[in-house]
Design an enzyme around this catalytic site. Sequence first.
Site, PDB file in Angstrom:
ATOM      1  N   GLY A   1    -101.857  63.559 -41.546  1.00  0.00           N
ATOM      2  CA  GLY A   1    -101.463  64.559 -42.537  1.00  0.00           C
ATOM      3  C   GLY A   1    -100.025  64.478 -43.019  1.00  0.00           C
ATOM      4  O   GLY A   1     -99.729  64.778 -44.168  1.00  0.00           O
TER       5      GLY A   1
ATOM      6  N   GLU B   1     -94.397  67.130 -39.360  1.00  0.00           N
ATOM      7  CA  GLU B   1     -95.799  67.554 -39.353  1.00  0.00           C
ATOM      8  C   GLU B   1     -96.160  68.127 -40.723  1.00  0.00           C
ATOM      9  O   GLU B   1     -95.284  68.607 -41.453  1.00  0.00           O
ATOM     10  CB  GLU B   1     -95.964  68.590 -38.225  1.00  0.00           C
ATOM     11  CG  GLU B   1     -97.270  69.342 -38.151  1.00  0.00           C
ATOM     12  CD  GLU B   1     -98.484  68.494 -37.823  1.00  0.00           C
ATOM     13  OE1 GLU B   1     -98.638  67.431 -38.457  1.00  0.00           O
ATOM     14  OE2 GLU B   1     -99.283  68.892 -36.967  1.00  0.00           O
ATOM     15  N   ASP B   2     -97.434  68.073 -41.073  1.00  0.00           N
ATOM     16  CA  ASP B   2     -97.838  68.608 -42.377  1.00  0.00           C
ATOM     17  C   ASP B   2     -97.784  70.125 -42.428  1.00  0.00           C
ATOM     18  O   ASP B   2     -97.197  70.706 -43.335  1.00  0.00           O
ATOM     19  CB  ASP B   2     -99.240  68.084 -42.788  1.00  0.00           C
ATOM     20  CG  ASP B   2    -100.304  68.258 -41.705  1.00  0.00           C
ATOM     21  OD1 ASP B   2    -100.016  68.867 -40.654  1.00  0.00           O
ATOM     22  OD2 ASP B   2    -101.434  67.785 -41.926  1.00  0.00           O
TER      23      ASP B   2
ATOM     24  N   ASP C   1    -100.199  75.724 -38.167  1.00  0.00           N
ATOM     25  CA  ASP C   1    -101.328  76.651 -38.248  1.00  0.00           C
ATOM     26  C   ASP C   1    -101.271  77.543 -36.995  1.00  0.00           C
ATOM     27  O   ASP C   1    -100.521  78.510 -36.976  1.00  0.00           O
ATOM     28  CB  ASP C   1    -102.613  75.822 -38.354  1.00  0.00           C
ATOM     29  CG  ASP C   1    -103.837  76.664 -38.657  1.00  0.00           C
ATOM     30  OD1 ASP C   1    -103.716  77.690 -39.331  1.00  0.00           O
ATOM     31  OD2 ASP C   1    -104.941  76.296 -38.212  1.00  0.00           O
TER      32      ASP C   1
ATOM     33  N   PHE D   1    -106.778  77.557 -46.900  1.00  0.00           N
ATOM     34  CA  PHE D   1    -106.870  76.163 -46.471  1.00  0.00           C
ATOM     35  C   PHE D   1    -106.388  75.260 -47.601  1.00  0.00           C
ATOM     36  O   PHE D   1    -106.921  75.283 -48.702  1.00  0.00           O
ATOM     37  CB  PHE D   1    -108.298  75.807 -46.057  1.00  0.00           C
ATOM     38  CG  PHE D   1    -108.326  74.586 -45.191  1.00  0.00           C
ATOM     39  CD1 PHE D   1    -108.054  74.678 -43.833  1.00  0.00           C
ATOM     40  CD2 PHE D   1    -108.565  73.327 -45.741  1.00  0.00           C
ATOM     41  CE1 PHE D   1    -108.038  73.545 -43.037  1.00  0.00           C
ATOM     42  CE2 PHE D   1    -108.546  72.188 -44.944  1.00  0.00           C
ATOM     43  CZ  PHE D   1    -108.281  72.297 -43.591  1.00  0.00           C
TER      44      PHE D   1
ATOM     45  N   ASP E   1    -105.851  67.033 -45.569  1.00  0.00           N
ATOM     46  CA  ASP E   1    -107.245  66.777 -45.904  1.00  0.00           C
ATOM     47  C   ASP E   1    -108.153  67.954 -45.630  1.00  0.00           C
ATOM     48  O   ASP E   1    -107.827  68.854 -44.862  1.00  0.00           O
ATOM     49  CB  ASP E   1    -107.772  65.606 -45.065  1.00  0.00           C
ATOM     50  CG  ASP E   1    -108.015  66.023 -43.611  1.00  0.00           C
ATOM     51  OD1 ASP E   1    -107.069  66.533 -42.968  1.00  0.00           O
ATOM     52  OD2 ASP E   1    -109.142  65.875 -43.121  1.00  0.00           O
TER      53      ASP E   1
ATOM     54  N   ARG F   1    -106.514  63.772 -49.453  1.00  0.00           N
ATOM     55  CA  ARG F   1    -105.157  63.448 -48.988  1.00  0.00           C
ATOM     56  C   ARG F   1    -104.315  62.853 -50.102  1.00  0.00           C
ATOM     57  O   ARG F   1    -103.102  63.005 -50.134  1.00  0.00           O
ATOM     58  CB  ARG F   1    -105.211  62.419 -47.844  1.00  0.00           C
ATOM     59  CG  ARG F   1    -105.780  62.946 -46.553  1.00  0.00           C
ATOM     60  CD  ARG F   1    -105.465  61.958 -45.424  1.00  0.00           C
ATOM     61  NE  ARG F   1    -106.310  62.159 -44.270  1.00  0.00           N
ATOM     62  CZ  ARG F   1    -106.082  63.056 -43.304  1.00  0.00           C
ATOM     63  NH1 ARG F   1    -105.031  63.837 -43.373  1.00  0.00           N
ATOM     64  NH2 ARG F   1    -106.898  63.166 -42.280  1.00  0.00           N
TER      65      ARG F   1
HETATM   66  P1  IMP Z   1    -102.027  73.731 -35.202  1.00  0.00           P
HETATM   67  O1  IMP Z   1    -101.892  72.968 -33.933  1.00  0.00           O
HETATM   68  O2  IMP Z   1    -103.114  74.790 -35.099  1.00  0.00           O
HETATM   69  O3  IMP Z   1    -100.742  74.302 -35.723  1.00  0.00           O
HETATM   70  O4  IMP Z   1    -102.681  72.760 -36.233  1.00  0.00           O
HETATM   71  C1  IMP Z   1    -102.007  71.955 -37.077  1.00  0.00           C
HETATM   72  C2  IMP Z   1    -102.977  70.971 -37.692  1.00  0.00           C
HETATM   73  O5  IMP Z   1    -104.117  71.626 -38.229  1.00  0.00           O
HETATM   74  C3  IMP Z   1    -102.337  70.284 -38.854  1.00  0.00           C
HETATM   75  O6  IMP Z   1    -101.726  69.090 -38.449  1.00  0.00           O
HETATM   76  C4  IMP Z   1    -103.502  70.008 -39.769  1.00  0.00           C
HETATM   77  O7  IMP Z   1    -104.082  68.770 -39.466  1.00  0.00           O
HETATM   78  C5  IMP Z   1    -104.519  71.069 -39.466  1.00  0.00           C
HETATM   79  N1  IMP Z   1    -104.514  72.125 -40.484  1.00  0.00           N
HETATM   80  C6  IMP Z   1    -104.230  73.424 -40.305  1.00  0.00           C
HETATM   81  N2  IMP Z   1    -104.296  74.119 -41.432  1.00  0.00           N
HETATM   82  C7  IMP Z   1    -104.633  73.231 -42.395  1.00  0.00           C
HETATM   83  C8  IMP Z   1    -104.858  73.343 -43.822  1.00  0.00           C
HETATM   84  O8  IMP Z   1    -104.739  74.403 -44.464  1.00  0.00           O
HETATM   85  N3  IMP Z   1    -105.191  72.201 -44.451  1.00  0.00           N
HETATM   86  C9  IMP Z   1    -105.321  70.993 -43.821  1.00  0.00           C
HETATM   87  N4  IMP Z   1    -105.115  70.847 -42.502  1.00  0.00           N
HETATM   88  C10 IMP Z   1    -104.780  71.962 -41.796  1.00  0.00           C
HETATM   89 MG    MG Z   2    -102.941  67.055 -39.000  1.00  0.00          MG
END
Ligand code: IMP
Ligand code: MG
Length: 174
Positions: free
Chosen positions: A42, A97-98, A101, A150, A157, A163
């Site tokens: 991402g 990081e992208d 979440d 989202f 993605d 992407r």
């Molecule tokens: P976390 O560990 O829950 O913070 O998750 C982060 C990962 O979840 C990111 O690196 C993304 O791959 C994925 N992710 C969370 N939200 C989104 C979104 O809105 N679009 C795409 N990927 C997401």
């Molecule tokens: Mg990711």
Amino acid sequence: MGETIREMYTEEQVTSKIAELAAQINEDMKGEPVTIICILKGASFFACDLAKRLTMPVVMDFMMVSSYGDGTVSSGNLRVKKDLEESIEGKNVIVVEDIVDSGRTLKYLKQDLKDRGAKSVKLCALLSKPARHEVEVDVEYIGFVIPDEFVVGYGLDYAQKYRNLPYIGVVEFD
Ligand code: IMP
Ligand code: MG
């Protein structure tokens, strides 16, 4: 079941936000060398565009960590699928990081990279969804704070699609 993409940030908005983040990092690091750790897949577009604007000596390395399947909800598991090539002992590390979440990925990585002996570990995410944060993690650099939607594009993605979009858009399921 199909989906459509509604533009949230234009390519120009993304580009100027990245320039702002890079300027901030350049100011903070005062010319000290930095290892950029791009979290695949991402953050790939983001990490490259950010790195191009950094003025200190930069090394780039890549990790792949998975916490998600093909859906839009966290599975809760975290797994290192591809690890770093180089040791980061004694290095200033910036994890790129992208999106933040739940915050679990970055919280895990910050601890893991500190445990490996990095001199400093900072976190940088293009997007953050505060409504979905589940764990406490201090992310030093954040591009856009967004509502609980989202998003795709610019590296992000939905089930491996979108992407390559040059902008960031919201997925609308119909
Ligand atoms: P976390 O560990 O829950 O913070 O998750 C982060 C990962 O979840 C990111 O690196 C993304 O791959 C994925 N992710 C969370 N939200 C989104 C979104 O809105 N679009 C795409 N990927 C997401
Ligand atoms: Mg990711």
